[in-house]
Structures are given as C-alpha cells and as structure tokens.
Design an enzyme around this catalytic site. Structure first.
Site, mmCIF file in Angstrom:
data_model
loop_
_atom_site.group_PDB
_atom_site.id
_atom_site.type_symbol
_atom_site.label_atom_id
_atom_site.label_comp_id
_atom_site.label_asym_id
_atom_site.label_seq_id
_atom_site.Cartn_x
_atom_site.Cartn_y
_atom_site.Cartn_z
ATOM 1 N N ASP A 196 0.859 -1.186 0.000
ATOM 2 C CA ASP A 196 0.000 0.000 0.000
ATOM 3 C C ASP A 196 0.890 1.229 0.000
ATOM 4 O O ASP A 196 2.117 1.113 -0.148
ATOM 5 C CB ASP A 196 -0.954 -0.026 1.215
ATOM 6 C CG ASP A 196 -2.303 0.596 0.882
ATOM 7 O OD1 ASP A 196 -2.316 1.750 0.440
ATOM 8 O OD2 ASP A 196 -3.339 -0.065 1.068
ATOM 9 N N HIS A 269 -3.008 3.302 -4.673
ATOM 10 C CA HIS A 269 -2.404 2.789 -3.429
ATOM 11 C C HIS A 269 -0.971 2.297 -3.666
ATOM 12 O O HIS A 269 -0.537 1.330 -3.025
ATOM 13 C CB HIS A 269 -3.268 1.675 -2.828
ATOM 14 C CG HIS A 269 -4.459 2.185 -2.070
ATOM 15 N ND1 HIS A 269 -4.378 2.712 -0.809
ATOM 16 C CD2 HIS A 269 -5.771 2.268 -2.410
ATOM 17 C CE1 HIS A 269 -5.582 3.087 -0.398
ATOM 18 N NE2 HIS A 269 -6.449 2.835 -1.347
ATOM 19 N N GLU A 336 -9.987 2.809 -4.726
ATOM 20 C CA GLU A 336 -9.626 4.213 -4.479
ATOM 21 C C GLU A 336 -8.505 4.703 -5.382
ATOM 22 O O GLU A 336 -7.551 5.328 -4.910
ATOM 23 C CB GLU A 336 -9.209 4.376 -3.008
ATOM 24 C CG GLU A 336 -10.344 4.089 -2.053
ATOM 25 C CD GLU A 336 -9.936 4.228 -0.599
ATOM 26 O OE1 GLU A 336 -10.645 4.906 0.151
ATOM 27 O OE2 GLU A 336 -8.906 3.636 -0.208
HETATM 28 C C1 ACM Z 1 -10.791 -0.135 0.989
HETATM 29 O O1 ACM Z 1 -11.280 -0.032 2.129
HETATM 30 N N1 ACM Z 1 -10.253 0.918 0.401
HETATM 31 C C2 ACM Z 1 -10.808 -1.385 0.276
#
Ligand code: ACM
Length: 548
Positions: A196, A269, A336
C-alpha cells in the site's frame, strides 16, 4: 523445586474433566443430535488418533492441539483403512462418496470411539475444530466427552478475514496466531494485504528497491489523521516478510485448510512502489516519499502510470507473487484509484488516446484486465475491490465489495461473483461502541449485534434470483489505528466470532441470544486461553445505540 512442582500439579491437574456440551459450538452446526446412551467416551493418553494418508499433518495438528489444550498426549497410528479398526480412539475417516458437499464433516462420539468423517481436507479440519471445542481447557489425566452426532457444512464457500500489515506490521508469530483464530472459527481464507502507500511488505527479487526503499517510511502518525495539526512520532518504521517467511505462513495455513490470498494493491495505493521506482509514476523526476499519512485519496499522488516499464513491472511482481502462493486467487486491489493524477499527466493522456480509452475509468479497467489476463495465463483468478467494476470489466474477475449493498447488487446483477465485505458492518477498524473513551478507531459504529445480524446476501439479490453470485463474506482489518497485536485482538474480538456464524450457519439456525450464551461459555474462555484481548462491553453497545 520438586515441592513447587507437586503443588503446581495439585492446583492445575485434575484426574478427569467433563467436556463442553455440543450446544456451545461456534459457529452453530447445521445438525446436532444426542444418542440414547449417555455413557461418555473417556479420552486418555493410552489411546491413538488413527488416520489415513495423506492427512498426517492434520492428525499431528489434532494431536498437538489436544496435548496443549488438555495435557493428554495421544499416539498417532497411520492405517490403510480406518474403517476396519476396533481399538478405542479417535478415527479420521475419509468418505469417498462423490456427492459429498464441500467442507462437510460428521462427528460421531460414543462410548467406544470418536469418529470424524470427511470427504475433503477442509471437512476434516472443520470436524477437528468442533472436536477441539468439545474438549476442556486445562491439564487432565483423562477427559470425558459426551456422545453426540453432528452433521455440519457451511452456508458460504468463501469465509475470510483480512489483515492489513502495511499501516502496521506484525511479527510472524502473530500472523500464525491470527491464522489459528481463523481455523478455530472455521474460516477458510486469510486475505493478506501486503502492499500500500505506507509500505511494501513482501520480498521482491526483480525490484529490490521495493524493499530497501519501499518497505520503510520516515515516521508514523499518532492520533487520528484528521487531527489538526497531525502528530507524527519521528521514528523510521517498516520491514517486510521474506520469501522464506511467506512460505512458512502459507504452509502453516495449508495444514489448517486455510487459503492465503495475497493482495498487491494496484494501480492506485502504489505510493511505496513509486517511492522505490519514480520512473513508474506520472512524474518520473519526483522523489516520492513512502506515505506517512493515512487516507491518501486525491491528496497525494499514489498511482502507477501506464507505460511499458510499468506493465513489465506488474508482470514480474505478480510472477513472484504467484510463485509463492498456491491460492487459486490473487487480489490486485483496484480500490480508491484517484483519477486526478492521470488527468494531469500528458503522457498518460497520450497512452489513453493511443489505446482508445475514453476516460480514466477505462484506463483503470485496462490495468485490471491487463493483470487479470496475465494471472489467468498462470492459472489464477483475479479478485479486486468493487471499484474495478466502475468501467466495463470482464466478469471473470471476482468483485470484493467494501461499499454498501448497492455495489454488491450492481456487481451481482452484471454477472460478477461477489465477496461481500460491506464497510457497515464488516469493517472491524470501525468503532464497536460509542463510548468517547473507547480506543481510537477510524469512525463509524459496527457493534457485535450488527455483525451477527447482517445477511451477506442483499434482499434485492435474492429477489433477482442471483443469490449464488454472493460466494461469501469477510471482515476487513485496516491497521492505521492498531499499532500492536493486543489492539488488533481488541478490534476483532468478539466481532470475528459473530462473523464466523454469519458466514457458516444458515439464517434459521442463528439466534443472537443463544450466540451470546455460547460466546460466554466457549469463545471467551478461548480468548483467555490464547492470551488475547477483546472488547468486553459488547452487550451494552447493541444496535439500539446506532446513531439515528
Ligand atoms: C478499501 O477499504 N479501500 C478497500
């Protein structure tokens, strides 16, 4: 010393103990009956576990767990056919019938024998868990176990727990302990969130800077990320799991019939990756840091740029991942992914034009389909968070919904298989009370009762005849505010115990009042046995306290 040992024995060793009643098993079995004879089976160290190859690792697992839990060390006896034996003991008996449902087991206990009948590995392990739950915790010379007949199988095929090891890292022993938690509760999947913005946590050979640079951040937030001003600890933080350690975890989980699904989160991410290799970003001349704040979306550039070097990177990284994880599924994240960095980058816009991609959502789909196709060529199926379905994605990928029911309904209606992990109530990084003094969490209110009551199949999905598209559910454990193991335990227990029943037991078998009794009688003693912490105020903070 001898005297002390003698006193210890008097205090902690009983000659025998009566075991737990089968009515306390969690998750609630599909069917339990009690034979007429109530003469118990008496377990002692003269007896054996009889097993057939290739299930020796599970026989050893059962032997070790009984020894640890009761002090009784049984013998192990490998046999060709467990059906033909008559000695008193525990029999692990395979059933080769072809129409045996996946993961089903039968547990029969009578005065002479204990028998677990199974068809597949998971069935055997599920039966072992129920048997272990019937045994007391302590040090005994013998244990009496009451006769019972259990036939049991799960409601959902996918029953998972996720763990984010990026925002905070946990030692290998805790990962094993977490897998033991899963095994006890008859989950079958560990979703390991390994990369991440705030760190890259898996060893990579082809791209070593992912570890030398990407695995470390300069400092960690203390307090909530929305605090103003935000507070940092000033301490370099990081690390990663070596390939040897990953293999150790995969093997440990395999004995317990748990699949480990790795997640490499792309194309958003990806801040740790672009900190290590800025040439993969939309601004190759920038020195990106590994993120030190949480909640990056639209605030800091964290996306991979579409270019040949990036696609080569993805192939090589996922090839190394595939070689470590036997799981049929690989999770590619996809959540995201902010579009603003792609919008601002002329090279990305040129790539989109060249490929005929009409917008940034189509580019996101391009990334996911690129990697899904590559994974398919290696025999793997792709899972991604529900945003992968924003564009026109091929439905062979599996959608993991973290939104509301709306996204689950949408994905199922388009023909995707769906793993339902809605933020409400399956995010265990959300509060479980509304006590202002409760330990810091991200936000929200997901009390135990809400986890227990939630039906992973939304009504609209049932009405459209698409129930079989929901293959299961999972709770997600994002660790921004979980800096140590005790905090993770506190956030998952007892909610994980409720989730296990939500995913295993048919709705007509579920009853919250009965569950709370079993929680007290069976689960909480386990948390103590494991030396784990848990949230204790779960009856006070029920769904009636939900904000209006
Ligand atoms: C997430 O909570 N962004 C998968």
């Amino acid at each position: 010393m001898k005297r002390l040992f003698f006193i210890y024995c008097i205090l902690f060793t009983s000659f025998y103990s009566i075991a737990q009643n089968a009515n306390t098993i969690i998750p609630k079995p599909a069917f339990i009956s009690y034979p007429q004879s109530t003469d118990p089976f008496v377990l002692d160290s003269k007896q054996s576990i009889f097993y057939e190859m290739p299930f020796e690792p599970q026989a050893v697992y059962l032997q070790e767990n009984i020894a640890k839990q009761t002090g009784i060390l049984l013998n192990l006896k490998k046999t060709l056919n467990t059906n033909s034996l008559s000695a008193t003991g525990i029999y692990l008996v395979s059933n080769n019938s072809l129409n045996h449902p996946a993961e089903k087991y039968e547990l029969n206990i009578n005065k002479q024998n204990i028998q677990i009948e199974y068809h597949d590995l998971r069935g055997l392990v599920n039966g072992i868990q129920s048997l272990l739950q019937l045994m007391p915790i302590g040090q005994f010379n013998s244990v009496k176990i009451s006769p019972v007949h259990i036939e049991d199988q799960p409601r959902f095929t996918y029953r998972g727990m996720h763990l984010d090891v990026v925002r905070h890292l946990f030692p290998l022993n805790y990962i094993k302990k977490y897998i033991d938690y899963l095994a006890f509760h008859k989950f079958n999947t560990f979703h390991w969130h390994l990369t991440d913005d705030q760190g890259w946590r898996i060893e990579m050979e082809a791209y070593p800077k992912l570890n030398t640079i990407g695995s470390y951040r300069n400092e960690t937030l203390i307090g909530h990320f929305k605090d103003s001003p935000a507070q940092y600890d000033g301490i370099r933080y990081g690390g990663f799991y070596t390939k040897a350690e990953i293999k150790e975890i995969v093997q440990y989980a395999a004995i317990r019939a748990i699949t480990v699904i790795p997640e490499i989160d792309i194309p958003g991410h990806s801040r740790a990756a672009i900190a290590a290799y800025p040439e993969l970003s939309t601004k190759p001349d920038t020195n990106w840091n590994v993120a030190t704040t949480w909640g990056m979306y639209n605030r800091q550039n964290n996306v991979l740029a579409p270019k040949p070097a990036t696609f080569r990177f993805l192939e090589k990284v996922f090839d190394e991942v595939v070689s470590l994880f036997p799981s049929p599924y690989i999770h590619v994240g996809g959540d995201e992914c902010s579009k603003i960095w792609w919008k601002q980058d002329p090279a990305t816009q040129a790539f989109m034009k060249e490929k005929g991609l009409k917008n940034e959502t189509a580019l996101q789909t391009y990334f996911i389909e690129f990697i899904a196709k590559h994974l398919k060529s290696k025999g793997k199926q792709t899972i991604g968070w529900h945003e992968i379905n924003e564009g026109d994605l091929d439905t062979s990928t599996i959608v993991m919904n973290w939104g509301t029911e709306k996204q689950a309904i949408e994905a199922a209606s388009k023909g995707f298989k769906v793993i339902n992990t809605p933020g409400k109530p399956f995010y265990f990084d959300h509060y479980q009370s509304q006590d202002p003094k409760d330990s810091l969490a991200i936000h929200g209110y997901n009390p135990l009762e809400a986890v227990y009551n939630y039906n992973p199949i939304p009504i609209a999905v049932i009405q459209r005849g698409l129930s079989n598209k929901i293959i299961g559910g999972q709770a997600n454990v994002w660790t921004e505010y979980m800096g140590n193991e005790k905090k993770v335990d506190y956030m998952i227990f007892p909610r994980m115990t409720a989730l296990s029943e939500t995913l295993w037991s048919m709705p007509e078998k579920k009853n919250y009042t009965d569950f709370l009794k079993r929680l007290e009688l069976n689960a909480i003693p386990r948390y103590q046995y494991w030396n784990s912490s848990w949230f204790k105020d779960f009856t006070k903070w029920d769904i009636s306290k939900s904000p209006k």
